[in-house]
Write a protein that holds these residues in place. Structure first.
Motif, short mmCIF file in Angstrom:
data_model
loop_
_atom_site.label_atom_id
_atom_site.label_comp_id
_atom_site.label_asym_id
_atom_site.label_seq_id
_atom_site.Cartn_x
_atom_site.Cartn_y
_atom_site.Cartn_z
N TYR A 1 26.90 47.81 -56.33
CA TYR A 1 28.09 48.53 -55.89
C TYR A 1 27.78 50.00 -55.56
CZ TYR A 1 32.53 50.97 -56.20
OH TYR A 1 33.60 51.79 -55.95
N LEU A 2 27.05 50.69 -56.45
CA LEU A 2 26.73 52.09 -56.22
C LEU A 2 25.85 52.28 -54.99
CD1 LEU A 2 26.09 53.30 -59.88
CD2 LEU A 2 28.09 53.73 -58.45
N MET A 3 24.92 51.37 -54.78
CA MET A 3 24.05 51.46 -53.61
C MET A 3 24.87 51.37 -52.32
SD MET A 3 20.90 51.79 -54.72
CE MET A 3 19.74 51.17 -53.54
N GLU A 4 25.77 50.40 -52.28
CA GLU A 4 26.58 50.21 -51.07
C GLU A 4 27.56 51.36 -50.86
OE1 GLU A 4 26.12 47.67 -53.30
OE2 GLU A 4 24.73 46.55 -52.02
N ARG A 5 28.08 51.87 -51.95
CA ARG A 5 29.10 52.91 -51.83
C ARG A 5 28.52 54.29 -51.52
NH1 ARG A 5 34.85 53.63 -54.05
NH2 ARG A 5 35.07 55.85 -53.67
N TYR A 6 27.35 54.61 -52.12
CA TYR A 6 26.81 55.97 -51.99
C TYR A 6 25.44 56.04 -51.32
CZ TYR A 6 30.56 57.01 -55.24
OH TYR A 6 31.78 57.12 -55.82
N TYR A 7 24.49 55.28 -51.82
CA TYR A 7 23.10 55.41 -51.37
C TYR A 7 22.95 55.08 -49.89
CZ TYR A 7 18.06 54.78 -51.12
OH TYR A 7 16.73 54.87 -50.77
N PHE A 8 23.36 53.88 -49.50
CA PHE A 8 23.17 53.47 -48.10
C PHE A 8 23.94 54.34 -47.11
CE2 PHE A 8 22.16 49.26 -50.20
CZ PHE A 8 20.79 49.38 -50.02
N PRO A 9 25.21 54.66 -47.37
CA PRO A 9 25.91 55.57 -46.43
C PRO A 9 25.26 56.94 -46.33
CG PRO A 9 27.51 54.41 -47.79
CD PRO A 9 26.14 54.10 -48.37
N HIS A 10 24.80 57.47 -47.48
CA HIS A 10 24.13 58.78 -47.45
C HIS A 10 22.89 58.72 -46.57
CE1 HIS A 10 22.23 62.49 -48.73
NE2 HIS A 10 21.16 61.79 -49.06
N HIS A 11 22.07 57.71 -46.75
CA HIS A 11 20.83 57.61 -45.97
C HIS A 11 21.10 57.29 -44.51
CE1 HIS A 11 17.74 58.46 -48.94
NE2 HIS A 11 18.66 58.04 -49.80
N GLU A 12 22.16 56.58 -44.22
CA GLU A 12 22.54 56.35 -42.81
C GLU A 12 22.93 57.67 -42.15
OE1 GLU A 12 25.60 53.36 -42.86
OE2 GLU A 12 24.20 51.83 -43.61
N ARG A 13 23.70 58.50 -42.87
CA ARG A 13 24.10 59.82 -42.32
C ARG A 13 22.88 60.73 -42.18
NH1 ARG A 13 28.34 58.82 -45.87
NH2 ARG A 13 27.50 60.23 -47.44
N LEU A 14 21.96 60.68 -43.14
CA LEU A 14 20.74 61.49 -43.06
C LEU A 14 19.92 61.07 -41.84
CD1 LEU A 14 18.70 63.55 -44.20
CD2 LEU A 14 17.74 61.67 -45.54
N THR A 15 19.73 59.78 -41.65
CA THR A 15 18.97 59.29 -40.50
C THR A 15 19.63 59.72 -39.19
OG1 THR A 15 18.14 57.42 -41.78
CG2 THR A 15 18.03 57.22 -39.38
N ALA A 16 20.94 59.63 -39.13
CA ALA A 16 21.66 60.05 -37.92
C ALA A 16 21.51 61.55 -37.68
CB ALA A 16 23.15 59.68 -38.03
N ALA A 17 21.59 62.35 -38.74
CA ALA A 17 21.43 63.80 -38.60
C ALA A 17 20.02 64.15 -38.14
CB ALA A 17 21.74 64.50 -39.92
N VAL A 18 19.02 63.46 -38.66
CA VAL A 18 17.64 63.70 -38.24
C VAL A 18 17.48 63.32 -36.77
CG1 VAL A 18 15.25 62.89 -38.55
CG2 VAL A 18 16.63 63.55 -40.54
N HIS A 19 18.04 62.19 -36.38
CA HIS A 19 17.98 61.77 -34.97
C HIS A 19 18.63 62.82 -34.07
CE1 HIS A 19 17.92 59.23 -31.46
NE2 HIS A 19 19.22 59.46 -31.31
N THR A 20 19.77 63.35 -34.48
CA THR A 20 20.46 64.38 -33.70
C THR A 20 19.59 65.63 -33.59
OG1 THR A 20 22.63 63.56 -34.34
CG2 THR A 20 22.50 65.86 -33.61
N ALA A 21 18.98 66.05 -34.69
CA ALA A 21 18.13 67.25 -34.67
C ALA A 21 16.93 67.04 -33.74
CB ALA A 21 17.67 67.59 -36.08
N ILE A 22 16.31 65.89 -33.81
CA ILE A 22 15.16 65.62 -32.94
C ILE A 22 15.60 65.61 -31.48
CG2 ILE A 22 13.48 63.85 -32.25
CD1 ILE A 22 13.24 63.10 -35.23
N SER A 23 16.74 65.01 -31.20
CA SER A 23 17.25 64.98 -29.82
C SER A 23 17.55 66.38 -29.31
CB SER A 23 18.53 64.14 -29.74
OG SER A 23 18.25 62.81 -30.08
N ARG A 24 18.13 67.21 -30.16
CA ARG A 24 18.54 68.56 -29.76
C ARG A 24 17.40 69.57 -29.76
NH1 ARG A 24 24.03 69.79 -32.86
NH2 ARG A 24 25.01 68.14 -31.69
N TYR A 25 16.57 69.53 -30.81
CA TYR A 25 15.57 70.58 -31.03
C TYR A 25 14.12 70.09 -30.97
CZ TYR A 25 19.85 72.57 -32.87
OH TYR A 25 21.15 72.98 -33.02
N GLY A 26 13.94 68.80 -30.87
CA GLY A 26 12.58 68.26 -30.81
C GLY A 26 11.92 68.10 -32.17
N ARG A 27 12.65 68.42 -33.23
CA ARG A 27 12.12 68.31 -34.59
C ARG A 27 13.26 68.40 -35.59
NH1 ARG A 27 8.31 73.19 -34.52
NH2 ARG A 27 8.64 73.09 -32.32
#
Length: 149
Positions: A1-27
């Motif tokens: 339950y904790l993994m689904e509620r907190y861990y996975f959503p957090h890491h999905e948002r982190l991955t999306a933020a990293v993708h956005t930064a790479i797209s915008r700034y190259g790193r």
């Protein structure tokens, strides 16, 4: 339950933020921040009772040496004790980029809680502002070094 509620959503948002930064700034630079007790907790791997005020966690692939050097310089000039990868080691990176994407860098900052608060009550100490300013300076300087990297 904790993994689904907190861990996975957090890491999905982190991955999306990293993708956005790479797209915008190259790193992307990930700063993974935590605090730790002044006394080792029973389940912690490192039981050394002498703990630095700051622990800088690194990853051989994702933490550029010049970033580590800059962090050490900032904490040293601020008069804070620090160790690399002790009592905690490593740094966060999304699994999608882990150990193959050099455009993703990261480091971890762990701050010993008694440096800025009374651990028994959580009340801020008088030095809270100083610690916050040193951390801001460390992150800013590390980001500048990484941008030139």
């Amino acid at each position: 339950y904790l993994m689904e509620r907190y861990y996975f959503p957090h890491h999905e948002r982190l991955t999306a933020a990293v993708h956005t930064a790479i797209s915008r700034y190259g790193r992307a630079l990930i700063v993974d921040c935590h605090s730790f007790s002044s006394v080792p907790l029973p389940l912690e791997p490192c039981q050394n009772p002498v703990r630095p005020q700051i622990c800088i966690g690194t990853d051989a692939f994702h933490t550029p040496p010049n970033v580590t050097d800059k962090l050490c310089d900032v904490f040293s000039s601020a008069g804070l004790s620090f160790l690399l990868d002790e009592p905690f080691a490593g740094s966060l990176s999304p699994m999608l980029h882990y150990r193959h994407e050099k455009r993703v860098a990261s480091f971890m900052l762990e701050v010993r809680r008694d440096l800025y608060e009374y651990e028994s009550t959580g009340r801020k100490k008088a030095g809270f502002g100083y610690v916050a300013e040193v951390l801001r300076r460390a992150v800013s300087c590390a980001a500048e070094v990484f941008a030139r990297h």
